[in-house]
Scaffold this motif. Structure first.
Motif, short mmCIF file in Angstrom:
data_model
loop_
_atom_site.label_atom_id
_atom_site.label_comp_id
_atom_site.label_asym_id
_atom_site.label_seq_id
_atom_site.Cartn_x
_atom_site.Cartn_y
_atom_site.Cartn_z
N VAL A 143 74.22 12.32 65.89
CA VAL A 143 73.99 11.13 65.07
C VAL A 143 73.17 11.56 63.86
CG1 VAL A 143 72.94 8.84 64.96
CG2 VAL A 143 74.05 9.60 67.08
N THR A 144 73.66 11.24 62.68
CA THR A 144 72.95 11.56 61.44
C THR A 144 72.56 10.25 60.77
OG1 THR A 144 74.26 13.56 61.19
CG2 THR A 144 73.06 12.79 59.24
N ILE A 145 71.28 10.16 60.40
CA ILE A 145 70.78 8.98 59.71
C ILE A 145 70.35 9.40 58.31
CG2 ILE A 145 69.11 7.10 59.70
CD1 ILE A 145 68.65 7.69 62.72
N TYR A 146 71.05 8.91 57.31
CA TYR A 146 70.63 9.11 55.92
C TYR A 146 69.62 8.01 55.63
CZ TYR A 146 74.22 12.58 55.42
OH TYR A 146 74.97 13.72 55.57
N SER A 147 68.40 8.42 55.27
CA SER A 147 67.31 7.46 55.15
C SER A 147 66.38 7.88 54.02
CB SER A 147 66.54 7.39 56.48
OG SER A 147 65.96 8.65 56.77
N ARG A 148 65.23 7.22 53.97
CA ARG A 148 64.18 7.60 53.03
C ARG A 148 62.85 7.22 53.65
NH1 ARG A 148 67.11 4.52 49.39
NH2 ARG A 148 66.91 6.28 47.98
N ALA A 149 61.80 7.80 53.11
CA ALA A 149 60.45 7.53 53.62
C ALA A 149 60.10 6.05 53.44
CB ALA A 149 59.44 8.40 52.89
N TYR A 173 73.97 7.77 47.98
CA TYR A 173 73.56 6.70 48.87
C TYR A 173 72.72 5.64 48.20
CZ TYR A 173 75.61 9.45 52.52
OH TYR A 173 76.51 10.15 53.29
N GLY A 174 72.01 5.99 47.12
CA GLY A 174 71.20 5.01 46.40
C GLY A 174 70.33 4.20 47.34
N GLU A 175 70.49 2.90 47.29
CA GLU A 175 69.73 2.00 48.16
C GLU A 175 70.46 1.71 49.46
OE1 GLU A 175 66.56 0.96 47.49
OE2 GLU A 175 66.74 2.35 45.81
N ARG A 176 71.61 2.31 49.68
CA ARG A 176 72.43 2.02 50.87
C ARG A 176 71.95 2.83 52.07
NH1 ARG A 176 77.91 3.63 50.09
NH2 ARG A 176 77.02 5.27 48.82
N VAL A 177 70.69 2.66 52.44
CA VAL A 177 70.17 3.33 53.61
C VAL A 177 69.56 2.28 54.53
CG1 VAL A 177 69.75 5.55 52.51
CG2 VAL A 177 67.95 3.84 52.50
N PRO A 178 69.54 2.52 55.81
CA PRO A 178 70.08 3.70 56.45
C PRO A 178 71.61 3.69 56.47
CG PRO A 178 69.36 2.15 58.11
CD PRO A 178 68.97 1.57 56.78
N TYR A 179 72.16 4.88 56.41
CA TYR A 179 73.60 5.09 56.55
C TYR A 179 73.74 6.03 57.74
CZ TYR A 179 78.36 4.82 54.76
OH TYR A 179 79.68 4.54 54.59
N VAL A 180 74.44 5.57 58.77
CA VAL A 180 74.48 6.30 60.04
C VAL A 180 75.88 6.82 60.32
CG1 VAL A 180 74.09 6.11 62.54
CG2 VAL A 180 72.62 4.85 60.94
N PHE A 181 75.93 8.11 60.67
CA PHE A 181 77.17 8.74 61.11
C PHE A 181 77.05 9.03 62.60
CE2 PHE A 181 77.41 9.30 56.66
CZ PHE A 181 78.71 9.61 56.31
N VAL A 182 78.10 8.72 63.35
CA VAL A 182 78.14 9.02 64.78
C VAL A 182 79.28 9.99 65.01
CG1 VAL A 182 78.50 8.10 67.10
CG2 VAL A 182 77.18 6.78 65.43
#
Length: 85
Positions: A7-13, A53-62
């Motif tokens: 599982v990958t989570i594209y995120s930010r602090a 991704y800009g503001e489109r977080v979290p973006y999750v890949f399974v």
């Protein structure tokens, strides 16, 4: 031995939704007794990722596939983890 589901989570602090997404993933994985490996990628550390991704977080890949944006639906995640395991 079971192979973990990636599982990958594209995120930010300091992202409340990102923290919620990770907590939901961990909780659901425990509920369905599925081993997951979670990789968190901070989109702000890479200009290309920030642009993508800009503001489109979290973006999750399974398991390598785009699965969720902004929120993780627990019921859908259960299905995806069972299918991937």
């Amino acid at each position: 031995m079971a192979i973990p589901v990636d599982v990958t989570i594209y995120s930010r602090a300091d992202c409340h939704l990102c923290e919620e997404a990770k907590a939901t993933i961990e909780r659901v994985a425990d509920e369905v007794d599925t081993l997951v490996t979670i990789e968190e990628v901070d989109v702000d550390t890479d200009e290309t990722l920030r642009a993508e991704y800009g503001e489109r977080v979290p973006y999750v890949f399974v398991d390598g596939w785009p699965a969720f944006k902004y929120e993780v639906d627990a019921a859908e995640l259960r299905r995806q983890l069972r299918d991937a395991a």
